[in-house]
Each structure stands twice: as structure tokens, then as C-alpha cells.
Design a protein around this motif. Structure first.
Motif, PDB file in Angstrom:
ATOM      1  N   THR A 149     -20.648  36.083 -13.127  1.00 38.88           N
ATOM      2  CA  THR A 149     -20.706  35.711 -11.777  1.00 38.88           C
ATOM      3  C   THR A 149     -22.137  36.042 -11.178  1.00 38.88           C
ATOM      4  N   THR A 150     -22.636  35.060 -10.639  1.00 34.46           N
ATOM      5  CA  THR A 150     -23.980  35.049  -9.798  1.00 34.46           C
ATOM      6  C   THR A 150     -23.807  34.808  -8.602  1.00 34.46           C
ATOM      7  N   ASP A 151     -23.814  35.757  -7.505  1.00 33.78           N
ATOM      8  CA  ASP A 151     -23.960  35.528  -5.918  1.00 33.78           C
ATOM      9  C   ASP A 151     -22.634  34.629  -5.862  1.00 33.78           C
ATOM     10  N   GLY A 152     -21.207  35.117  -6.316  1.00 27.87           N
ATOM     11  CA  GLY A 152     -20.317  34.570  -6.146  1.00 27.87           C
ATOM     12  C   GLY A 152     -19.790  33.212  -6.906  1.00 27.87           C
ATOM     13  N   ASN A 153     -20.691  32.769  -7.701  1.00 27.55           N
ATOM     14  CA  ASN A 153     -20.597  31.531  -8.516  1.00 27.55           C
ATOM     15  C   ASN A 153     -20.831  31.732 -10.195  1.00 27.55           C
ATOM     16  N   ILE A 154     -20.065  30.900 -10.791  1.00 27.25           N
ATOM     17  CA  ILE A 154     -20.101  30.997 -12.188  1.00 27.25           C
ATOM     18  C   ILE A 154     -20.998  29.986 -12.919  1.00 27.25           C
ATOM     19  N   PRO A 155     -22.349  30.122 -13.166  1.00 23.68           N
ATOM     20  CA  PRO A 155     -22.937  29.028 -13.460  1.00 23.68           C
ATOM     21  C   PRO A 155     -22.603  28.481 -14.872  1.00 23.68           C
ATOM     22  N   ASN A 156     -22.636  26.871 -15.142  1.00 28.19           N
ATOM     23  CA  ASN A 156     -22.174  26.463 -16.523  1.00 28.19           C
ATOM     24  C   ASN A 156     -23.204  26.575 -17.266  1.00 28.19           C
ATOM     25  N   ARG A 157     -23.490  27.726 -17.871  1.00 29.61           N
ATOM     26  CA  ARG A 157     -24.739  27.899 -18.850  1.00 29.61           C
ATOM     27  C   ARG A 157     -24.463  29.017 -19.911  1.00 29.61           C
ATOM     28  N   ILE A 158     -25.230  29.048 -20.765  1.00 30.56           N
ATOM     29  CA  ILE A 158     -25.069  30.170 -21.863  1.00 30.56           C
ATOM     30  C   ILE A 158     -26.113  31.411 -21.365  1.00 30.56           C
ATOM     31  N   SER A 159     -25.511  32.398 -21.147  1.00 30.44           N
ATOM     32  CA  SER A 159     -26.482  33.620 -20.976  1.00 30.44           C
ATOM     33  C   SER A 159     -26.170  34.806 -21.711  1.00 30.44           C
ATOM     34  N   TYR A 160     -27.209  35.438 -21.899  1.00 32.69           N
ATOM     35  CA  TYR A 160     -27.570  36.471 -22.845  1.00 32.69           C
ATOM     36  C   TYR A 160     -27.380  37.756 -22.058  1.00 32.69           C
ATOM     37  N   HIS A 161     -26.460  38.844 -22.654  1.00 35.15           N
ATOM     38  CA  HIS A 161     -26.400  40.190 -21.924  1.00 35.15           C
ATOM     39  C   HIS A 161     -26.403  41.274 -22.782  1.00 35.15           C
ATOM     40  N   SER A 162     -26.748  42.422 -22.218  1.00 32.46           N
ATOM     41  CA  SER A 162     -26.624  43.909 -23.044  1.00 32.46           C
ATOM     42  C   SER A 162     -26.039  44.755 -22.329  1.00 32.46           C
ATOM     43  N   THR A 170     -14.975  48.336 -29.834  1.00 32.67           N
ATOM     44  CA  THR A 170     -14.409  47.280 -30.551  1.00 32.67           C
ATOM     45  C   THR A 170     -15.353  46.336 -31.631  1.00 32.67           C
ATOM     46  N   VAL A 171     -16.622  46.832 -31.429  1.00 30.85           N
ATOM     47  CA  VAL A 171     -17.432  46.320 -32.604  1.00 30.85           C
ATOM     48  C   VAL A 171     -18.107  47.279 -33.690  1.00 30.85           C
ATOM     49  N   PRO A 172     -18.303  46.838 -34.617  1.00 31.09           N
ATOM     50  CA  PRO A 172     -19.121  47.748 -35.808  1.00 31.09           C
ATOM     51  C   PRO A 172     -20.433  48.146 -35.955  1.00 31.09           C
ATOM     52  N   TYR A 173     -21.079  47.317 -34.622  1.00 32.86           N
ATOM     53  CA  TYR A 173     -22.395  47.454 -34.554  1.00 32.86           C
ATOM     54  C   TYR A 173     -22.966  48.708 -33.889  1.00 32.86           C
ATOM     55  N   ASP A 174     -24.244  49.289 -34.004  1.00 31.76           N
ATOM     56  CA  ASP A 174     -24.733  50.270 -33.332  1.00 31.76           C
ATOM     57  C   ASP A 174     -25.204  49.936 -32.130  1.00 31.76           C
ATOM     58  N   ASN A 175     -25.750  48.631 -31.780  1.00 29.24           N
ATOM     59  CA  ASN A 175     -26.259  48.041 -30.729  1.00 29.24           C
ATOM     60  C   ASN A 175     -25.814  46.522 -30.730  1.00 29.24           C
ATOM     61  N   TYR A 176     -25.688  45.969 -29.696  1.00 31.27           N
ATOM     62  CA  TYR A 176     -25.293  44.560 -29.472  1.00 31.27           C
ATOM     63  C   TYR A 176     -25.762  44.134 -28.451  1.00 31.27           C
ATOM     64  N   ILE A 177     -25.866  42.516 -28.613  1.00 30.20           N
ATOM     65  CA  ILE A 177     -25.946  41.852 -27.336  1.00 30.20           C
ATOM     66  C   ILE A 177     -24.797  40.765 -27.570  1.00 30.20           C
ATOM     67  N   PHE A 178     -24.582  39.918 -26.282  1.00 27.75           N
ATOM     68  CA  PHE A 178     -23.591  39.121 -26.320  1.00 27.75           C
ATOM     69  C   PHE A 178     -23.804  37.955 -25.501  1.00 27.75           C
ATOM     70  N   ALA A 179     -23.664  36.793 -25.897  1.00 29.72           N
ATOM     71  CA  ALA A 179     -23.711  35.549 -25.119  1.00 29.72           C
ATOM     72  C   ALA A 179     -22.424  35.018 -24.473  1.00 29.72           C
ATOM     73  N   THR A 180     -22.525  34.510 -23.359  1.00 28.68           N
ATOM     74  CA  THR A 180     -21.272  34.078 -22.596  1.00 28.68           C
ATOM     75  C   THR A 180     -21.446  32.451 -21.896  1.00 28.68           C
ATOM     76  N   LYS A 181     -20.406  31.788 -22.024  1.00 28.05           N
ATOM     77  CA  LYS A 181     -20.517  30.544 -21.396  1.00 28.05           C
ATOM     78  C   LYS A 181     -19.152  30.242 -20.905  1.00 28.05           C
ATOM     79  N   PRO A 182     -19.056  29.666 -19.587  1.00 26.72           N
ATOM     80  CA  PRO A 182     -17.761  29.388 -19.082  1.00 26.72           C
ATOM     81  C   PRO A 182     -17.095  28.048 -19.761  1.00 26.72           C
TER      82      PRO A 182
END
Length: 583
Positions: A149-162, A170-182
Motif C-alpha cells: 500500500t502506497t498513500d492509501g492505494n495499491i498500485p498494480n505493479r511488481i514491487s521488490y522489498h526487503s 518461515t524461510v530457510p534463507y539467511d537473507n531474502y528479498i520478496f516481490a509482490t503483485k496484486p
């Protein structure tokens, strides 16, 4: 006994200082040049490597994009996370259908070293799916509200986060990043869930890990300053606005390279719109080039030893050089003018040079006085010769001109008679009436035109004379009657019989010289020296070609004068070189 201002002491100090300064400058210069060359090479290699890493990251992003698009277009995933199931059998059927779909499209749903999460909207009673076999039943509940959510809206795009702790359990990785899309219904445009791809950060790092070395650090920084991936493990998932500022600054430069000279830091940055992030490489020159700096220190030690040896050598060399000079000083103390030196010396140098200067200056003063007398006498003789020559009017020229006037009168060509008389008067005035040795180019050309007019009356108009005078040359001063002898020579020798032709006169400036060129297309001659030695019997005055060359060199010196080129059957070219002499 050595005097403190002796040439030996001064030479010794000068040479020692020179060797020391030159050695220091060479060390610093060679070190800086080597560092600059090495930096340029490192930057070229690093830029090429960064482009390879960028391509690898973009290929991995393609896998993530394909998985997201496959999920968003799948009715099986949509039904599984949103369709109500009132009985256990309905739930089993939904799971079986989804499992078959995943088996068929597994290749597109499994980005390298990652797992996917597909979930309905939190709080709406939907189901979720996770490919993480270890913790398939646990997914974070605040992904949508916190990360999508950005400024109250959920943009319809792929975003990368950490995040350091969102998937920590829940993950077996020491460090991870994740991508989200509505997940959006294509028919209604409404969001019915979301998809997430959780990736091993180590796999991202592998794309650029081969290019990391001592003093070289690479990071993937999101547009909000969050470190998604980095060769510095401790900085992952932290927000670093300073790093973001460096990345944006470097990315805006040509080729994405920016060097901070004072801090000896070089940054290479590329913007990756697909990740909404910057791929930043930092090169710390002090660390990366430590062997070079170490080598410079070793070179300094070696040069220091060589310098000490040079100092001893210079000392004995200076003594050897000044010993004969000391003997010469003793000899010149008793000289009365036998020894000659080309230029006078100043009497404010060292002890030895003062003695040399005093003796030499006494000699040169006597020579200068004698030389001045010779030069003055030569100049006076030249002036007398010039004045005498200017007063010598060739009677044949005058007789022929008057005969032409008489003939024109008989033929009742009154206008031509007037013009011929006017030209003769003007020509005589410029030749005899003026005592000035220098005239303007414009005046010289006007006198020449009168002479040419008279000759064309006498011999016909088969010989054309053309003038090309640069405007910036018209008011420059030249010696009087400097062009007319060469035009005369062309009239009488270049066109025997009734041969027609053209004489061209060019005057222009070249660099700091005034160039006068007289060219004819006449018969030419085998040896251009014949023209220089040509007799003066045909001339209006006694000022001949050889006299012109002598006058120029007497007035302005050896660099100036007359140069003649001629080839039999092609014509003659005369080039007069003078200094630029404004009026």
C-alpha cells in the motif's frame, strides 16, 4: 679558497636542488599517472562487469514476472483462494485442481531458489497457497498493508522489498528479498488477492559476486534507500539514504561513472526500472590500489638512495667543470681585448662571472664602437647610392614616352595625350619629387599603374596587368619603387615581339609578414639568377632588381628579401617578403 658566491657553490646548489625536485616530481607524477591509468582500466572492466550483472538480474526478473503473470491469469489459483467450499470434498477438489495446474506450469511458477505465496485478501476469509514445504501454513498477515500500500492505494505493479524479520520463521534463507503483485480480476478490475515471490538474497548476490574484490563493494538499493542485496552482509534490509544519494548521483553521470577525487572513491551506478532500484558499485582506490601505493613507497626508497649517490657525483662533477673556468678567470684578468664573446655579460653574477663580465664588457665596448661606425658608414653609403639611383631617369624611356605623346597629338587623341602626360608627371613626382624612402602600398600601386599605362600606350595593350590587393594591406608601408623594377622586367623580357600575356600582382599578409608576388606567364628563363643580374638599361630609374634585394636586407635584415622562381616556357614568379610596417 671557495667564495660563498662562487660559480662552483651556485652550480652545486642548483644541480642538487634540480635533481631533488626532478626526482620528487617524477615520483609523484609516475604514481599519479599509474593510478589514473589503473583507475581507468578498473572502471572499464567494472563497467563491463556491471553490465553483465545487470543482464543477469534482468533475466532473473523475467522469471519472477513470468511467475506473477502466470498466477494472475490462472483461474485455478483464483478459485482456490476465493471460491467458497462448504464441504470437505469441495475443498479437496479445489486443491487437486490447483495441484494439477501447478504440475503442468511448474516451470513458469518456480523462479530459481525461491518459493511463491498466493493469498486472498486478509480479513475476507480467503485461502492461501505457499510452495514453501517447511512452513506452508504460515504466511505474514501484513504484506498488503505494510509493503503493497502506497498513500492509501495499491498500485498494480511488481514491487521488490526487503525485511529482516517478515519471513524469518518461515524461510530457510539467511537473507531474502520478496516481490509482490496484486491479483486483479481482468473483467471487473477489482483486486481479489496478491502473489509474492520470496527469493534467496544469496542467489541475487551470485549475479555480481564474481566481480567483488578488495576495495570493491556492490549493492542493490531500492528507490526508498532499502538495501535489497549487498556484498556487505550486515547492511542488507537496512535503509541507507546516503548510499541512495551516491547511486542516483552516479547514475546521472555519463556512462554511470562518478569519481570523488578528494575521497579517492569511484562509483558506478545503473538504474534498474524493473526492480525500481539502483545497482551500485563502489571502488575505494586506497584499498583497491594498496599494492600500487606500496610500490610507490618502495620506489621512493630506491630514488632516495640514487639521490644520495647523485649528490656525491654532482659535487665532483661541479669541481671538475669549474676548475678550468677558474683558470680562465685568471687569464682574462690581464687581457686587453684579445678574447671575444658574442653577447655582453651582466656584472651581477658570481665571483668568477663578474671577472669574466668586466673583462668581456671592456672588449665588447670597443668592438661595438667599431661595429657601429662600420654600420653607419654602410648605411650612409647605401642611402647615397639610393638617392643617386633615384635621380637617374633613363633618357630612352623619357624619349619614347614623349614620342608616344607626339604621335597621339598628331592622331588627335587628346584624351590619351592628357592621360599620358598626367601619368608621366605623377611618375616623375613619385620618382624624383619625394625624398621619403617608405610609401604606402596604395601609393606604390598608384605609381605603378601610371608606369603601366605609359608602357601600354607605347607598346599596345597585348600585355594585361592585374592587381589583387588585400584591403588590410593598403595602408602598410613599403620601400619606394620596390615593385616597378619587376614589372619593367616582365614587360621587356617576358614577352618578346608582340606576344600577349598577363602580369598578376598579389599583395597580402601571411602570419607576421607582408607578401608581394609578381607573376607573369611569359617565356621564363633557364636560370632565375639571370633576372637578378639583369642590366638596368631598360629601367625607368637606376633602381634594379638586385638593388631591391639589397635595400630590403639593409632596412629589415636577412630574413627578408626577394626570391625568384622561373621555368623556361612557363613564366616567372617573384616573391618579396617584408615585415608588416603600419603607417
Amino acid at each position: 679558497m671557495l667564495r660563498k658566491n662562487s660559480i662552483f657553490i651556485k652550480m652545486l646548489i642548483l644541480m642538487l636542488s634540480g635533481i631533488t625536485i626532478i626526482s620528487f616530481v617524477l615520483i609523484v607524477a609516475s604514481s599519479n599517472i599509474a593510478e589514473r591509468i589503473l583507475l581507468n582500466q578498473v572502471v572499464r572492466n567494472a563497467s563491463a562487469n556491471m553490465n553483465i550483472a545487470k543482464d543477469e538480474l534482468l533475466r532473473y526478473n523475467d522469471q519472477v514476472v513470468n511467475a506473477m503473470l502466470q498466477i494472475n491469469s490462472s483461474h485455478e489459483f483464483k478459485d482456490y483462494i476465493t471460491k467458497p467450499a462448504n464441504t470437505t470434498l469441495e475443498q479437496i477438489n479445489l486443491a487437486i485442481t490447483l495441484g494439477r495446474y501447478i504440475d503442468v506450469y511448474k516451470e513458469y511458477l518456480s523462479p530459481e531458489k525461491s518459493h511463491i505465496i498466493v493469498s486472498g485478501l486478509p480479513g475476507e476469509g480467503g485461502r492461501h497457497y505457499s510452495s514453501n514445504a517447511l512452513k506452508w501454513d504460515k504466511i505474514p498477515q501484513d504484506i498488503v498493508s505494510t509493503y503493497m500500500t502506497t498513500d492509501g492505494n495499491i498500485p498494480n505493479r511488481i514491487s521488490y522489498h526487503s525485511s529482516p524479520d517478515l519471513f524469518a520463521e518461515t524461510v530457510p534463507y539467511d537473507n531474502y528479498i520478496f516481490a509482490t503483485k496484486p491479483l486483479v480480476d481482468s473483467s471487473t478490475g477489482l483486486m481479489y488477492g496478491y502473489a509474492a515471490v520470496v527469493m534467496d538474497e544469496q542467489n541475487i548476490k551470485q549475479k555480481y559476486n564474481a566481480y567483488i574484490a578488495k576495495g570493491i563493494h556492490i549493492s542493490l538499493i531500492s528507490s526508498d534507500g532499502t538495501i535489497l542485496s549487498s556484498s556487505d552482509k550486515d547492511s542488507i534490509s537496512k535503509r541507507d539514504t546516503e548510499q541512495l544519494s551516491l547511486a542516483t548521483q552516479a547514475a546521472s553521470q555519463q556512462d554511470g561513472v562518478w569519481t570523488e577525487s578528494e575521497d579517492k572513491e569511484t562509483y558506478i551506478s545503473y538504474h534498474l526500472p524493473e526492480f525500481n532500484a539502483y545497482l551500485l558499485e563502489e571502488i575505494n582506490q586506497r584499498a583497491a590500489f594498496a599494492p600500487l601505493y606500496s610500490l610507490s613507497a618502495e620506489i621512493f626508497k630506491v630514488v632516495s638512495v640514487v639521490l644520495v649517490v647523485s649528490l656525491v657525483f654532482v659535487y665532483f662533477l661541479s669541481r671538475r667543470i669549474t676548475h678550468p673556468l677558474n683558470k680562465l678567470v685568471k687569464t682574462m684578468k690581464t687581457s686587453k681585448g684579445d678574447n671575444l664573446i658574442f653577447h655582453p655579460l651582466e656584472e651581477n653574477g658570481s665571483y668568477e662571472t663578474n671577472i669574466l663580465a668586466k673583462t668581456y664588457n671592456r672588449l665588447i665596448k670597443e668592438i661595438d664602437q667599431y661595429t657601429e661606425r662600420l654600420v653607419h658608414e654602410e648605411q650612409e653609403r647605401r642611402k647615397a647610392d639610393l638617392n643617386a639611383l633615384q635621380m637617374q631617369i633613363n633618357p630612352h624611356f623619357l624619349y619614347n614616352t614623349l614620342s608616344s605623346i607626339k604621335y597621339l597629338s598628331k592622331m588627335h587623341h587628346t584624351d590619351q595625350v592628357d592621360q599620358t602626360i598626367d601619368s608621366l608627371i605623377s611618375l616623375l613626382q613619385s620618382t624624383l619629387g619625394s625624398t621619403e624612402d617608405m610609401v604606402t602600398v596604395e601609393t606604390e600601386i598608384e605609381s605603378l599603374k601610371h608606369y603601366v599605362f605609359i608602357n601600354r600606350i607605347r607598346y599596345g595593350e597585348q600585355i594585361g596587368v592585374h592587381y589583387e590587393i588585400a584591403e588590410d594591406c593598403r595602408q602598410l608601408l613599403v620601400p619606394k619603387l620596390i615593385i616597378q623594377p619587376f614589372v619593367e622586367n616582365a614587360f621587356f623580357h617576358a614577352y618578346p615581339g608582340n606576344v600577349s600575356g598577363n602580369i598578376h600582382i598579389f599583395i597580402h599578409q601571411f602570419e607576421e609578414n607582408l607578401i608581394i608576388e609578381i607573376m607573369d606567364d611569359g617565356v621564363g628563363m633557364k636560370n632565375s639568377e639571370d633576372q637578378v643580374n639583369e642590366k638596368r638599361r631598360h629601367h625607368l630609374s637606376g633602381i634594379g632588381i638586385s638593388n631591391v634585394h639589397g635595400r630590403i636586407q639593409l632596412l629589415f635584415g636577412p630574413p627578408y628579401g626577394v626570391h625568384i622562381q622561373s621555368e623556361e616556357g612557363y613564366g616567372t614568379a617573384v616573391k618579396i617578403t617584408l615585415p608588416v610596417h603600419p603607417k
